[in-house]
Design an enzyme around this catalytic site. Structure first.
Site: not given
Ligand SMILES: *Cc1c(COP(=O)(O)O)cnc(C)c1O
Length: 409
Positions: A247, A277, A244
């Site tokens: 985070k 999008t 991601t």
């Molecule tokens: C937060 C999370 C996601 C999703 O990521 P986002 O970018 O917030 O949608 C996927 N996998 C795990 C293990 C997560 O904790």
């Protein structure tokens, strides 16, 4: 027909089970992480955030904010459409190259969130493999579970991080059956880590493909922030890495990285990619700036680990029930949804400390907890204040303390 009754009874059910959730109205203050303003029912108050997944405070880093503002000013806000309709904007191309390089892979593909990347990534990959059997860790995140479900193929769950169980299932599936192992590298509720090298050994021995969610590790582990797989020297052995940008990289978006043909196939077949999008250019530039910074700067990673270790040591020494965690996550056991929520409310209202209660279904019933995430910017004084506040709350709620231990300095 009274439709509102359906919604009211659904909400009443949550209230009965003490799992109705209330969100605090917060406003972060750039440059003062982890301090923020809480727009409380009684007016504005300063609070300290102890549960952010902006683990390294990169969401306020001058380079990251600067890149976002500069790009928005230069090219505007939105992406203008899906990539199939509106084409791909340049900052997105640069970001995908940056991510492929981060993970030592041929290519990467961006999605609007990590959730979407798992959901549409796993389902698309598995659907493209005839007769695929998915082997999924019991504690995988909901986005992975949804991806597995949408794949529509057979799936088996292996006990959490249990490679012996995984091996049994691999053997039972037989050598000719295509198999996809799906797991996370760092599980963010307990802070434990998957035995990635052993999982790779098994995948190679039994001819399985691997898909690893590194959402809670990218930016924070490995010499360049490539995650646990980079730290453990197994990045090249994992077929698909998912991460991601929301985070430790402080922005928004999700991605997968892997061999060119896998990424190209997902790009060409995944509905969750095709019909939505693209991320805005400014977000992409900001994420690229965060990734580039963390590829060369280890200060944030080292300080992050130092703060997490200190927080664990101080809370443990105070007798608070810190759950065992190998990583930067500091879970504090409560074991009851009502008192977990009350502890959180008291911390916020009486101590200006914000920690969301973690209740079912995020964790199993009976394992409710406060999940504390120290950042590089949580100074000693804030940690001490946290310990004091927690002790007062624990006493007021009659929650058990452990025998005092010697402070581990
Ligand atoms: C937060 C999370 C996601 C999703 O990521 P986002 O970018 O917030 O949608 C996927 N996998 C795990 C293990 C997560 O904790």
């Amino acid at each position: 027909m009274d439709y509102s009754q359906f919604f009211n009874s659904a909400l009443a059910h949550l209230h009965d089970e003490r799992r109705y959730r209330v969100f605090a109205d917060l406003e972060r203050i750039a440059g003062r992480f982890p301090h923020a303003t809480w727009h409380s029912p009684k007016g504005q108050r300063n609070v300290v955030i102890w549960c952010s997944n902006d683990y390294l405070g990169m969401g306020q880093h001058p380079k990251v904010v600067g890149a976002m503002v500069e790009t928005a000013t230069r090219v505007g806000t939105g992406a203008g459409g899906t990539r199939n309709i509106a084409g791909t904007h340049h900052p997105l191309v640069q970001l995908e190259a940056e991510l492929a390089d981060l993970h030592g892979k041929q290519a990467s593909l961006l999605f609007t969130s990590g959730y979407v990347s798992n959901q549409t990534g796993i389902s698309t990959i598995a659907k493209l493999i005839p007769n695929c059997l998915i082997l999924s860790d019991a504690l995988n995140h909901n986005s992975m579970i949804e991806g597995v479900r949408q794949a529509g193929c057979e799936r088996q769950i292996f006990r959490h991080n249990d490679v012996a169980h995984l091996e049994e299932l691999l053997i039972a599936a037989g050598p000719d059956r295509p198999k996809l192992i799906a797991c996370e590298s760092l599980y963010s509720m307990d802070g434990d880590v998957a035995p990635l090298a052993e999982i790779c050994d098994l995948a190679e021995k039994y001819g399985a493909m691997t898909y690893v969610d590194e959402v809670h590790a990218v930016g924070m582990y490995g010499p360049r922030g490539g995650g646990i797989a980079e730290r453990d020297g197994v990045m090249h052995r994992i077929d698909v890495l998912e991460g991601t940008l929301a985070k430790a990289f402080g922005c928004l978006g999700g991605y997968i990285a892997g061999n060119a043909e896998i990424i190209d196939a997902v790009r060409s077949y995944a509905p969750g990619f095709i019909f939505t999008t693209a991320l805005p250019p400014a977000i992409c530039s900001a994420a690229t700036a965060a990734i580039r910074h963390l590829k060369t700067s280890s200060w944030e990673r080292e300080r992050h680990q130092d703060r997490a270790a200190r927080t664990k040591a101080i809370l443990t020494a105070a007798g608070l029930p810190v759950m065992s965690s190998e990583t930067h996550i500091v879970p504090l056991f409560v074991g009851d949804p009502e008192r977990c929520k009350r502890a959180s409310d008291m911390l916020l209202e009486e101590h200006g400390i914000y920690i969301q209660p973690i209740n079912y279904p995020t964790v199993a019933k009976g394992s409710e907890r406060l999940r504390i995430t120290p950042s590089p910017y949580h100074e000693d004084g804030l940690i001490d204040a946290l310990a004091d506040a927690l002790l007062q709350v624990w006493e007021r709620l009659g929650l058990p303390l452990q025998k005092k231990q010697q402070a581990a300095e």
